[in-house]
Structures are given as structure tokens and as C-alpha cells.
Design a protein around this motif. Structure first.
Motif: not given
Length: 159
Positions: A40-45, A50-52, A134-135
Motif C-alpha cells: 500500500p501507499y504510505l508516506d515515508f514508507g 507500505g511505501a511512497d 496516494r491517489q
């Protein structure tokens, strides 16, 4: 990358082995791609939880080439000036502009700012860019489709 163990190397089975090993490689990239697309998208991941966009590039590049790219975990994904500085730091470390080839990094630029990053991955012989936002979350798009949606794309690979 493991070696196929189904066939032993002898002259009578060489053709079957080559075909089977190609199928093993195809199945392996599909499995790895499914794993990447499940992150999944995750800021700072920076891991499988999770990963950006940079985190996903780091994971994929490590898997494809064994590279350990810098984390830059302190840079907020929305800080395009800091992202641009980080990109210039990586480029200065010996990266060169390249054609889109497997494991090359696709950088997206708006004027002089780097605004997004992805990585080129070949699936069934077709090149595409793996990226996440994110979108949309993680996705794989053909090179043409990725470039059509981005202002300017420059590909880089290490020397």
C-alpha cells in the motif's frame, strides 16, 4: 535468482530445459510483481508494509539489481524541492541518463523540479513503469502510458 531444478543439464533435454527455465522466470516476475503491487501507499514508507514512490523504487531496485539506494526517509513526498535535491545527489553518485531498460529509474520532472519517480520493469517482454501515488496506490503502466501522463520523463541507470 535460483536455478531451475526440474531438469538436469544433458544434451537430450536442453531444449525443454530452456523453455521451462523461461517459464520459471516468467512465473517469478509475475509473483514478484504481485508482491510489489500489494504494497500500500504510505508516506515515508520504505518496506513491504507500505511505501511512497521512492520507497517502492528502492524495494524493486534492490530485488532486481541488488542495489541499496539511499533511504531519504526524512523527505516528505510533497516537498518537491527536497526531492529534487535528493535526486541530484543520487544522479551525481554515478548515474547516467539511459533509455528505459529494466531496473532503470523513471524520474518525472516539471520544469526543474523532480515531482515523481518510478522504476522500469519488464513483464512478458513488455517494458512498463512500476510506481505508486496516494491517489492510485501501486500500479504498472506501459512506458507509453506512463510518459503520456507525465510532463517530462528522464530515465537513469547506474554506471
Amino acid at each position: 535468482q535460483g536455478q531451475c531444478r526440474l531438469f538436469r543439464h544433458d544434451q537430450y533435454r536442453m531444449a525443454a530445459q530452456v523453455l521451462h527455465c523461461r517459464l520459471c522466470a516468467r512465473v517469478e516476475i509475475h509473483k514478484v510483481m504481485r508482491d510489489w503491487l500489494a504494497i500500500p501507499y504510505l508516506d515515508f514508507g520504505r518496506d513491504e508494509k507500505g511505501a511512497d514512490c521512492w520507497g517502492l523504487v528502492r524495494l524493486a531496485r534492490s530485488s532486481l539489481r541488488g542495489d541499496d539506494l539511499p533511504e531519504f526517509a526524512w523527505i516528505p513526498p510533497g516537498d518537491k524541492l527536497a526531492l529534487t535535491g535528493a535526486a541530484r545527489e543520487v544522479i551525481a553518485a554515478g548515474w547516467r541518463i539511459s533509455q528505459p531498460i529494466p531496473a532503470s529509474i523513471a524520474t518525472v520532472w516539471r520544469f526543474s523540479l523532480m515531482i515523481h519517480v518510478g522504476i522500469v520493469v519488464a513483464v512478458d517482454g513488455m517494458l512498463g513503469v512500476l510506481d505508486t501515488t496516494r491517489q492510485t496506490g501501486p500500479r504498472w503502466q506501459r512506458i507509453f502510458d506512463f510518459e503520456r501522463r507525465c510532463p517530462k520523463v528522464v530515465y537513469y541507470d547506474a554506471d
